[in-house]
Design an enzyme around this catalytic site. Structure first.
Site, PDB file in Angstrom:
ATOM      1  N   THR A 177      -5.284  -1.978  -4.131  1.00  0.00           N
ATOM      2  CA  THR A 177      -4.950  -3.232  -4.729  1.00  0.00           C
ATOM      3  C   THR A 177      -5.578  -3.275  -6.051  1.00  0.00           C
ATOM      4  O   THR A 177      -6.431  -2.727  -6.439  1.00  0.00           O
ATOM      5  CB  THR A 177      -5.508  -4.378  -3.615  1.00  0.00           C
ATOM      6  N   ARG A 220       3.721 -10.200   7.275  1.00  0.00           N
ATOM      7  CA  ARG A 220       2.012 -10.297   7.039  1.00  0.00           C
ATOM      8  C   ARG A 220       1.806 -10.547   5.660  1.00  0.00           C
ATOM      9  O   ARG A 220       2.338 -10.053   4.726  1.00  0.00           O
ATOM     10  CB  ARG A 220       1.306  -8.961   7.369  1.00  0.00           C
ATOM     11  N   ASP A 247      -4.548 -11.666   1.802  1.00  0.00           N
ATOM     12  CA  ASP A 247      -5.489 -12.706   1.052  1.00  0.00           C
ATOM     13  C   ASP A 247      -5.064 -12.767  -0.409  1.00  0.00           C
ATOM     14  O   ASP A 247      -5.489 -13.652  -1.106  1.00  0.00           O
ATOM     15  CB  ASP A 247      -7.112 -12.146   1.156  1.00  0.00           C
ATOM     16  N   THR A 273     -10.931  -7.499  -3.039  1.00  0.00           N
ATOM     17  CA  THR A 273      -9.814  -6.567  -2.256  1.00  0.00           C
ATOM     18  C   THR A 273     -10.832  -6.113  -1.004  1.00  0.00           C
ATOM     19  O   THR A 273     -11.825  -6.230  -0.911  1.00  0.00           O
ATOM     20  CB  THR A 273      -9.922  -5.264  -3.292  1.00  0.00           C
ATOM     21  N   GLY A 274      -9.840  -5.302  -0.201  1.00  0.00           N
ATOM     22  CA  GLY A 274     -10.391  -5.317   1.034  1.00  0.00           C
ATOM     23  C   GLY A 274      -9.633  -5.664   2.160  1.00  0.00           C
ATOM     24  O   GLY A 274      -8.513  -6.054   1.956  1.00  0.00           O
ATOM     25  N   LEU A 275     -10.112  -5.619   3.443  1.00  0.00           N
ATOM     26  CA  LEU A 275      -9.381  -6.195   4.469  1.00  0.00           C
ATOM     27  C   LEU A 275      -8.912  -7.542   4.340  1.00  0.00           C
ATOM     28  O   LEU A 275      -9.665  -8.418   4.491  1.00  0.00           O
ATOM     29  CB  LEU A 275     -10.077  -5.739   6.072  1.00  0.00           C
ATOM     30  N   GLY A 276      -7.628  -7.878   4.229  1.00  0.00           N
ATOM     31  CA  GLY A 276      -7.151  -9.198   3.909  1.00  0.00           C
ATOM     32  C   GLY A 276      -7.605 -10.052   4.818  1.00  0.00           C
ATOM     33  O   GLY A 276      -8.063 -11.321   4.690  1.00  0.00           O
TER      34      GLY A 276
HETATM   35  N1  ASP Z   1      -6.643  -7.076   0.514  1.00  0.00           N
HETATM   36  C1  ASP Z   1      -5.343  -6.400   0.701  1.00  0.00           C
HETATM   37  C2  ASP Z   1      -4.731  -6.748   1.966  1.00  0.00           C
HETATM   38  O1  ASP Z   1      -5.414  -7.047   2.761  1.00  0.00           O
HETATM   39  C3  ASP Z   1      -5.586  -4.799   0.649  1.00  0.00           C
HETATM   40  C4  ASP Z   1      -6.745  -4.246  -0.245  1.00  0.00           C
HETATM   41  O2  ASP Z   1      -7.369  -4.992  -1.091  1.00  0.00           O
HETATM   42  O3  ASP Z   1      -6.955  -3.278  -0.211  1.00  0.00           O
HETATM   43  O4  ASP Z   1      -3.699  -6.634   1.709  1.00  0.00           O
END
Ligand code: ASP
Length: 281
Positions: A151, A179, A182, A201-204
């Site tokens: 991301t 889906r 974030d 960034t990370g698990l939305g």
């Molecule tokens: N935040 C992004 C999502 O959940 C993924 C990411 O930032 O790596 O899709």
């Protein structure tokens, strides 16, 4: 003036690191060039994210991951701090630069978030042409079985002291169709106000549940310490969810911070002192 980008919290192979950091350098270089030429923070973050979206190494725009149906659905958002104007798009397909559609939503000002077919029709009405889906799908993503990085996001402070933030993603590999990340949600993946600009960034799903970007803004309002605010939000997310995330943060006084609970998060920042890149804190 200041500009900073991230290329997604996650795990990176040592051999891909130089190219990923080069991509961050190119993105933040565009932002700095725009700021130096007198452009707004909004133009700078849009410009940086467009470069990163066009780089197939990142999971945004070209190179986005495929969902469970094997198609690309992208999310992006952008926000200006002085006016709190914001624009976002979710589940867009056949668009080369989702961040620029989000910018059009911001400029039009009637809505904040447009999704799916309506967002794509809005893009066309704004003169943004359809982009062939096959050009967004890279061989690398077609082959990919697990993807949780890439991301992109940017934050910037312009010469008039205005802050802006933007984030763009292809989302999670194999996600359910429909889906939303974030990255499309103001206050979760992206936020900017008079004092702070944030891109997450990370698990939305975890970022949304902890309203991460706004949480950082709130912390900044209390103590003005960008690095502390970044670390606190990442620690809060780790303590209350089983997820990992990363953030970049800048303040109106040019202070900045970044933090991540993933092993890696490529970042690049540009100030009057020149450009710096790093793969982890
Ligand atoms: N935040 C992004 C999502 O959940 C993924 C990411 O930032 O790596 O899709």
């Amino acid at each position: 003036m200041f500009a900073m980008v991230h290329g997604g919290a996650g795990r990176y192979l040592p051999e891909e690191t130089p190219m990923i950091l080069e991509g961050c350098r190119a993105g933040v270089g565009v932002a700095w060039g725009l700021l130096s030429g007198g452009a707004s923070a909004l133009d700078a973050v849009e410009g940086a994210v467009r470069v990163l979206e066009d780089n197939p190494l990142f999971n945004a725009g070209t190179g986005s991951v495929l969902n469970a149906d094997g198609i690309i659905e992208m999310d992006a958002s952008i926000m200006e701090g002085r006016t709190l104007r914001a624009g976002a798009v979710a589940n867009v397909r056949r668009v080369r630069n989702p961040v620029s559609v989000a910018r059009k939503v911001l400029e039009e000002g009637r809505h904040v978030l447009l999704a799916g077919d309506g967002a794509m029709r809005f893009a066309r009405a704004c003169g943004i042409p359809d982009y062939p889906e096959e050009r967004l799908v890279t061989e690398r993503q077609g082959r990919r079985w697990e993807a949780h990085h890439g991301t992109v996001g940017a934050v910037a402070l312009d010469a008039s002291g205005v802050l802006a933030a933007a984030t763009s993603t292809g989302g999670l590999f194999g996600k359910r169709p429909g889906r939303i990340a974030d990255s499309a949600l103001i206050g979760s993946g992206t936020y900017a106000d008079n004092e702070v600009a944030v891109s997450c960034t990370g698990l939305g799903e975890a970022i949304i549940r902890t309203v991460m970007a706004h949480r950082i803004a709130f912390n900044m309002h209390r103590n003005g310490d960008a690095q502390r605010a970044a670390e606190e939000a990442v620690a809060y997310l780790a303590a209350h969810t089983v997820a990992e995330a990363g953030v970049i943060v800048i303040g109106a006084d040019g202070c900045f911070g970044y933090a991540h609970s993933t092993p890696d998060m490529p970042v690049g920042w540009y100030s009057a002192a020149g450009v710096t890149t790093a793969m982890r804190c």
